[in-house]
Enzyme design. Sequence first.
Site, PDB file in Angstrom:
ATOM      1  N   SER A  78       0.816  -1.220   0.000  1.00 38.49           N
ATOM      2  CA  SER A  78       0.000   0.000   0.000  1.00 38.49           C
ATOM      3  C   SER A  78       0.849   1.270   0.000  1.00 38.49           C
ATOM      4  O   SER A  78       1.824   1.392   0.750  1.00 38.49           O
ATOM      5  CB  SER A  78      -0.918   0.016   1.226  1.00 38.49           C
ATOM      6  OG  SER A  78      -1.564   1.269   1.300  1.00 38.49           O
ATOM      7  N   ARG A  79       0.438   2.235  -0.827  1.00 43.60           N
ATOM      8  CA  ARG A  79       1.123   3.533  -0.897  1.00 43.60           C
ATOM      9  C   ARG A  79       0.490   4.536   0.063  1.00 43.60           C
ATOM     10  O   ARG A  79       0.917   5.694   0.119  1.00 43.60           O
ATOM     11  CB  ARG A  79       1.029   4.095  -2.322  1.00 43.60           C
ATOM     12  CG  ARG A  79       1.557   3.175  -3.397  1.00 43.60           C
ATOM     13  CD  ARG A  79       3.055   3.324  -3.566  1.00 43.60           C
ATOM     14  NE  ARG A  79       3.578   2.230  -4.370  1.00 43.60           N
ATOM     15  CZ  ARG A  79       4.847   2.093  -4.700  1.00 43.60           C
ATOM     16  NH1 ARG A  79       5.734   2.967  -4.272  1.00 43.60           N
ATOM     17  NH2 ARG A  79       5.264   1.077  -5.416  1.00 43.60           N
ATOM     18  N   MET A 118      -8.471   2.825 -13.962  1.00 43.55           N
ATOM     19  CA  MET A 118      -8.415   3.019 -12.507  1.00 43.55           C
ATOM     20  C   MET A 118      -7.213   2.296 -11.892  1.00 43.55           C
ATOM     21  O   MET A 118      -6.857   2.550 -10.750  1.00 43.55           O
ATOM     22  CB  MET A 118      -9.733   2.573 -11.867  1.00 43.55           C
ATOM     23  CG  MET A 118     -10.832   3.611 -12.112  1.00 43.55           C
ATOM     24  SD  MET A 118     -12.512   3.108 -11.706  1.00 43.55           S
ATOM     25  CE  MET A 118     -12.386   2.806  -9.980  1.00 43.55           C
ATOM     26  N   TYR A 125      -3.092   1.420 -11.785  1.00 44.14           N
ATOM     27  CA  TYR A 125      -1.887   2.190 -12.105  1.00 44.14           C
ATOM     28  C   TYR A 125      -0.675   1.276 -12.103  1.00 44.14           C
ATOM     29  O   TYR A 125      -0.669   0.223 -11.479  1.00 44.14           O
ATOM     30  CB  TYR A 125      -1.678   3.362 -11.125  1.00 44.14           C
ATOM     31  CG  TYR A 125      -1.402   2.933  -9.704  1.00 44.14           C
ATOM     32  CD1 TYR A 125      -2.435   2.792  -8.786  1.00 44.14           C
ATOM     33  CD2 TYR A 125      -0.103   2.644  -9.288  1.00 44.14           C
ATOM     34  CE1 TYR A 125      -2.190   2.375  -7.493  1.00 44.14           C
ATOM     35  CE2 TYR A 125       0.146   2.228  -7.989  1.00 44.14           C
ATOM     36  CZ  TYR A 125      -0.890   2.102  -7.099  1.00 44.14           C
ATOM     37  OH  TYR A 125      -0.644   1.679  -5.830  1.00 44.14           O
ATOM     38  N   ALA A 129     -14.914  -1.687  -7.707  1.00 47.15           N
ATOM     39  CA  ALA A 129     -14.359  -0.427  -8.214  1.00 47.15           C
ATOM     40  C   ALA A 129     -15.428   0.343  -8.994  1.00 47.15           C
ATOM     41  O   ALA A 129     -15.560   1.564  -8.841  1.00 47.15           O
ATOM     42  CB  ALA A 129     -13.145  -0.716  -9.097  1.00 47.15           C
ATOM     43  N   THR A 171     -19.276 -10.407 -17.423  1.00 49.20           N
ATOM     44  CA  THR A 171     -20.436 -11.186 -16.978  1.00 49.20           C
ATOM     45  C   THR A 171     -21.635 -10.245 -16.982  1.00 49.20           C
ATOM     46  O   THR A 171     -21.766  -9.383 -16.106  1.00 49.20           O
ATOM     47  CB  THR A 171     -20.195 -11.738 -15.550  1.00 49.20           C
ATOM     48  OG1 THR A 171     -18.931 -12.403 -15.539  1.00 49.20           O
ATOM     49  CG2 THR A 171     -21.287 -12.682 -15.118  1.00 49.20           C
ATOM     50  N   LYS A 219     -13.600  -4.088   1.981  1.00 54.30           N
ATOM     51  CA  LYS A 219     -14.462  -2.909   1.836  1.00 54.30           C
ATOM     52  C   LYS A 219     -15.942  -3.220   2.099  1.00 54.30           C
ATOM     53  O   LYS A 219     -16.664  -2.387   2.628  1.00 54.30           O
ATOM     54  CB  LYS A 219     -14.301  -2.295   0.437  1.00 54.30           C
ATOM     55  CG  LYS A 219     -12.964  -1.580   0.248  1.00 54.30           C
ATOM     56  CD  LYS A 219     -12.912  -0.889  -1.107  1.00 54.30           C
ATOM     57  CE  LYS A 219     -11.571  -0.222  -1.317  1.00 54.30           C
ATOM     58  NZ  LYS A 219     -11.500   0.546  -2.562  1.00 54.30           N
ATOM     59  N   ASN A 238     -20.018  -5.157 -18.726  1.00 48.46           N
ATOM     60  CA  ASN A 238     -19.201  -6.107 -17.969  1.00 48.46           C
ATOM     61  C   ASN A 238     -19.131  -7.442 -18.695  1.00 48.46           C
ATOM     62  O   ASN A 238     -20.052  -7.811 -19.421  1.00 48.46           O
ATOM     63  CB  ASN A 238     -19.804  -6.312 -16.571  1.00 48.46           C
ATOM     64  CG  ASN A 238     -18.829  -6.993 -15.635  1.00 48.46           C
ATOM     65  OD1 ASN A 238     -17.663  -6.600 -15.559  1.00 48.46           O
ATOM     66  ND2 ASN A 238     -19.268  -8.025 -14.942  1.00 48.46           N
ATOM     67  N   ASP A 296     -13.863   6.962  -3.065  1.00 50.74           N
ATOM     68  CA  ASP A 296     -13.311   6.609  -4.384  1.00 50.74           C
ATOM     69  C   ASP A 296     -13.920   7.466  -5.497  1.00 50.74           C
ATOM     70  O   ASP A 296     -13.222   7.926  -6.398  1.00 50.74           O
ATOM     71  CB  ASP A 296     -13.578   5.131  -4.702  1.00 50.74           C
ATOM     72  CG  ASP A 296     -12.676   4.206  -3.894  1.00 50.74           C
ATOM     73  OD1 ASP A 296     -11.598   4.655  -3.458  1.00 50.74           O
ATOM     74  OD2 ASP A 296     -13.060   3.039  -3.690  1.00 50.74           O
TER      75      ASP A 296
END
Length: 291
Positions: A26-27, A230, A232, A142, A164, A77, A162, A114
């Site tokens: 994690s950043r 989204m 990186y 996301a 699916t 989440k 999507n 987000d």
Amino acid sequence: MTTPAPPISNPALRKFAVIGNPVAHSRSPFIHEAFAAQTGVSLVYERLCAPLDNFAGTVKQFFDDGGVGLNVTVPFKEQAWQMAKDGLSERARVAGAVNTLWMQDGQLKGCNTDGIGLLNDLERQGQNPTGKRILLVGAGGAAKGVALPLLEAGCTKLHIVNRTVEKAMALHAAMTDAAPTYALSLSAGGLDSADGQWDIVINATSSSIDDKAPDLPGARFAPNALAYDMFYATRPTAFMRWAESAGAAHVCDGLGMLVGQAAVSFQIWNGVLPDVGPVLIALRAQLHANL
Ligand code: ATR
């Protein structure tokens, strides 16, 4: 006269962490420490790896020990949403996922930053979604976090596709239920329904992890269009490379969104909105230096 022992921890330091599993990559500590230096807030920000079977216990312990705020990442989440379900912001409630937790008057609060992180990054690049036709690719966590904020920002069309198809339709139904005002701007289908001309195409799938781009037959870019991944990485992602070859005028990855969502979390906790720009530059440099 004896000198008193130094305190074990400085009580003036506000304590934060990013909680996930795994979390070593994690950043967030870098980002929040940079925000703190910029705004003069005294904080410590750590990585907290919660056992997969004890997210709730780890969160409780963190706040019992005087922690102020948590950023939540994969795969917790949705569990964070459950834990904070009596104290959710509207965006978190609709997204079904929480990335920011804090305690207020003894109650656990949850928000999802987000979407606003994405909107701020689009604005930073001069790509206001108002009046735009947007193709949102993906229907996982996301995509859920950004669908409502994009509609609220006034896009004229948001088409969710999507791999699916059932998941795209389920997200469409959930968004129509949660925000019926936008029903006319919203549609959904399989990847094969991506045909059309788009002002902004957002890759909210995890395809870039495998260096693959989602297959979007018939999707075309309008003049001056933006392709936004989204995800990186140190080099352009497969989606960015595909978009460039398909005629997108602008392509970018999601590093700006990462810093943008962190800035809004920081503001919720500390009451001051930091400047994303310099931290984004520093983070990009760190990424390229492979630190
Ligand atoms: P996240 O929380 O990152 O959104 P997720 O909930 O597991 O993760 O969702 C991953 C998304 O990426 C899904 O929309 C997935 O499509 P499916 O629902 O069909 O699985 C999408 N995805 C992953 N790899 C893909 C690929 N190579 N091409 C197209 N879509 C892909």
